[in-house]
Design an enzyme around this catalytic site. Sequence first.
Site, PDB file in Angstrom:
ATOM      1  N   GLN A 102       5.086  17.218   3.062  1.00  0.00           N
ATOM      2  CA  GLN A 102       4.394  16.853   4.056  1.00  0.00           C
ATOM      3  C   GLN A 102       4.962  17.030   5.531  1.00  0.00           C
ATOM      4  OE1 GLN A 102       4.045  12.552   5.010  1.00  0.00           O
ATOM      5  NE2 GLN A 102       1.805  12.820   3.714  1.00  0.00           N
ATOM      6  N   TYR A 170      -0.159   8.513  12.490  1.00  0.00           N
ATOM      7  CA  TYR A 170       0.817   9.579  13.460  1.00  0.00           C
ATOM      8  C   TYR A 170      -0.116  10.500  14.229  1.00  0.00           C
ATOM      9  CZ  TYR A 170       4.071   7.335  10.250  1.00  0.00           C
ATOM     10  OH  TYR A 170       4.967   6.566   9.614  1.00  0.00           O
ATOM     11  N   ARG A 211      -3.493  14.453   4.404  1.00  0.00           N
ATOM     12  CA  ARG A 211      -3.779  13.156   4.110  1.00  0.00           C
ATOM     13  C   ARG A 211      -4.359  12.558   5.297  1.00  0.00           C
ATOM     14  NH1 ARG A 211       1.204   8.789   2.463  1.00  0.00           N
ATOM     15  NH2 ARG A 211       0.419   8.363   0.456  1.00  0.00           N
ATOM     16  N   GLY A 305       2.959   5.931  -5.652  1.00  0.00           N
ATOM     17  CA  GLY A 305       3.864   5.704  -4.870  1.00  0.00           C
ATOM     18  C   GLY A 305       5.085   4.954  -5.158  1.00  0.00           C
ATOM     19  N   ARG A 306       4.905   3.550  -4.821  1.00  0.00           N
ATOM     20  CA  ARG A 306       5.762   2.472  -5.364  1.00  0.00           C
ATOM     21  C   ARG A 306       6.071   2.412  -6.686  1.00  0.00           C
ATOM     22  NH1 ARG A 306       3.258  -2.135  -2.055  1.00  0.00           N
ATOM     23  NH2 ARG A 306       1.624  -0.822  -2.746  1.00  0.00           N
ATOM     24  N   CYS A 327       6.220  -2.009 -10.426  1.00  0.00           N
ATOM     25  CA  CYS A 327       6.204  -2.280  -9.294  1.00  0.00           C
ATOM     26  C   CYS A 327       5.662  -3.893  -8.970  1.00  0.00           C
ATOM     27  CB  CYS A 327       5.601  -1.277  -8.419  1.00  0.00           C
ATOM     28  SG  CYS A 327       5.240  -2.069  -6.726  1.00  0.00           S
ATOM     29  N   CYS A 334      11.412  -1.191   0.101  1.00  0.00           N
ATOM     30  CA  CYS A 334      10.939  -0.055   0.325  1.00  0.00           C
ATOM     31  C   CYS A 334      10.087   0.422   1.609  1.00  0.00           C
ATOM     32  CB  CYS A 334       9.925   0.313  -1.198  1.00  0.00           C
ATOM     33  SG  CYS A 334       8.555  -0.691  -1.128  1.00  0.00           S
ATOM     34  N   GLU A 392      20.126 -18.416 -23.010  1.00  0.00           N
ATOM     35  CA  GLU A 392      19.284 -19.071 -21.961  1.00  0.00           C
ATOM     36  C   GLU A 392      19.419 -20.580 -22.296  1.00  0.00           C
ATOM     37  OE1 GLU A 392      17.617 -20.663 -18.983  1.00  0.00           O
ATOM     38  OE2 GLU A 392      18.561 -18.667 -18.736  1.00  0.00           O
ATOM     39  N   LYS A 409       2.063 -14.487  -6.226  1.00  0.00           N
ATOM     40  CA  LYS A 409       3.446 -14.189  -6.934  1.00  0.00           C
ATOM     41  C   LYS A 409       3.511 -14.442  -8.389  1.00  0.00           C
ATOM     42  CE  LYS A 409       6.618 -15.062  -3.187  1.00  0.00           C
ATOM     43  NZ  LYS A 409       7.920 -15.743  -2.468  1.00  0.00           N
TER      44      LYS A 409
END
Length: 554
Positions: A102, A170, A211, A305-306, A327, A334, A392, A409
Site C-alpha cells: 500500500q 491521507y 482504498r 484487520g485487528r 479481537c 494497536c 481458582e 465491555k
Amino acid sequence: MTTSLLEPIKVGDVYLKNRIAMSPMISNLGSPEGYPTDAYIAYLSERAKGGVGLIITEYTYINKLDSRGAVNELGLYSDELTPKFMRLTEMIHALGSKIFVQLVHAGRKTKRDVIWGNTPIAPSPMPLTDEVREMNLNDIRRIKQEFISASIRARRSGFDGVELHGAHGYLLAQFMSPAVNRRNDEYKDGVKLVEEIVQGIKESKMTVGIRLSVTEFDDLGLHPEDVAEIVKRLEKAGIDYVHLSAGRDGPMNSSMPFYYKHLSFLEEIESIRDKIHVPLFIVGSIMNLHDALKAREVADVVVLGRSLLADPYWLKKALTNEPIRPCIRCNQSCRGMVYREVRCDVNPELGWEILPPMERGNGEVEVVGGGAMGMEAARVLAKRGFSVTLYEREDKLGGQFLLFKDPWKINEFNSIVDFYKNELERLGVEIKLRSEVNCDNGKCIYAVPEQRSPEPPELKGKRILIDSTLYAYHDYAFYLAKDNEVYMTEDSLSILDRTRQFLLEENLKEVGVNFVQKATGNFDVIFNERVRDQPTIGKSIQRGYWLGRTFSLR
C-alpha cells in the site's frame, strides 16, 4: 458454510487462492530507513502461515521529504531499498500467499518531526496538527511521479500489486474530499490526480487498487454516492479493485472500538454495491466467521484487520472449528502508533514473532489464579507439553473480567473468557473452581496480578465526581449513574483512543452522566485517582504469557 471464503479470484493479473485478505495496518516494525526488518517479515509471515490469500502491507511512503506518517513506517522511495523488500515478498510467496504494497503520502496527516523537519503539504492550507503548506503544481507533478516510481520499485521488489491509500484523510483522500480540498485550479477536481496516478501505474503493467472511505462521517466530506462516482471514473482509468473502509480525521474512523457495531460500514457499502464493477474488498470490524460470511455476501474479498492481529491463524481455525482468539476491539495497543510498535492486548506474541519457538516441557504444573493472567499461563504451559491444573478460588473463571459494569465491555470482553475456557478444555487443562493451593513448591505458578482494579462502589443518592483516568471508573460510571447524580471530567477519558473516547462519552451521556471541563463544585464522593501504570487486560495476559513461556520445573 465457508465455501464462499475459499473460492479463488482473479484481481487484475493476480490470482488469489481465497477471499480473505490482511488489512494494511501500521506496525512501526520497519527500520528508521523504511525497509522491512526481520521482525516485520516474521510478523507478516505468521499471517501468511495462517492461510490468508492476500497480505496488504502497512502504508508505505513514497519519498524521503514529506510523505511519511510514522517514524518506522515502510518506505519505497529509493531503489536501494528493493533488495530488503525482496526478502519480504520472497518469504510471503514461499508461504503460499500473494502480497500487495500500500503506497501513501501522508499530506497534512503527519508532523514536522516525522518528516525530517520539513513542513507538511496539502491540497489546501488547512492544518490538522502542524502548519501546512499548500501544494503548487510542481509539488503535484512531483508527487504523481513519486507514486508511479514507487510502484515500479514494488514490481522490482516482487510485489504482486500496489494499493493506493486514498482513504482516512491521507493526501489522495485530501484531494478527493470537498471538506479539505479548497483549490481553485484544475486539481480542485481531486480525482483527476488519482486518475493520472492510476494511468501511470497501469503503464508499468502493475495490478493496482485503491482504498477509499465510503463515508467520512462529515456533512461536508465524502458520502457513498460521491464515492460511487469516484469509482466510476477510476474504473475508466484502469483501477483493478476497490477497497472500501471509512473515516477521515475525526473520532469516527476506520478501526471502530467495541462501542460500535460489527461490520461497521456494511450499510453504506451496500447502498453503492451495484455501481462497482471491479472486485470489491471491504473492511470494518469483521470479527468472526459469521461476520465474514455476511460481508462476503456483499464483497468479493473480505479484509481482516485487528482480527488477524489477535489471531494470525483465524482462517485455519475457522475451517477446523478450533477456538479463535478474539479481537475485543479495545483499541489499546494497536492504535495511535506514530512513535511505538504494534502490540495487541489479547495476543502477547504480536510484534514478537521473531522469537524462537517455545521450549518443550513435561511434568505437572499448578497455576493459581483463574483470571486473564492465570488462564494465559495455563494455555502456554499446556501448549509446551506440561500437564496443567488451574486453581481458582471463585466459582467461575474470569477474575477481574467479572467486575465489568459497562454493557459494551461485558458483551465484547466475555468473548476472550469464552476463548480461554474452550482452549483450555481443548488442551486438556484441569480446572478446579472454589479451590486454593499453596504455591510454595517448584511446580506451581502464582498468576494473580499485583495490581487490582478497585471494587465497584455501592453508592445511592449521591452527587459523584469522576476525575480519574482509571479504566475501572469509566466502567463503573454506567453502574453508578443508575442511582446517583454522576459528573465526569472530559480529561478523565483523555488516555483512550480518540474513537473509543468519543463513543464512550456519547454512551455515558445517554445513561445520564454529565461531562464537565473542570472538577469544580460540591460533591459527596470524588474519585480522582490518576496513575500512569494501571491494571489492564493486556498487561495481565502478557505477564501470564511470559510466566508460562519461561517456567521450568525445579
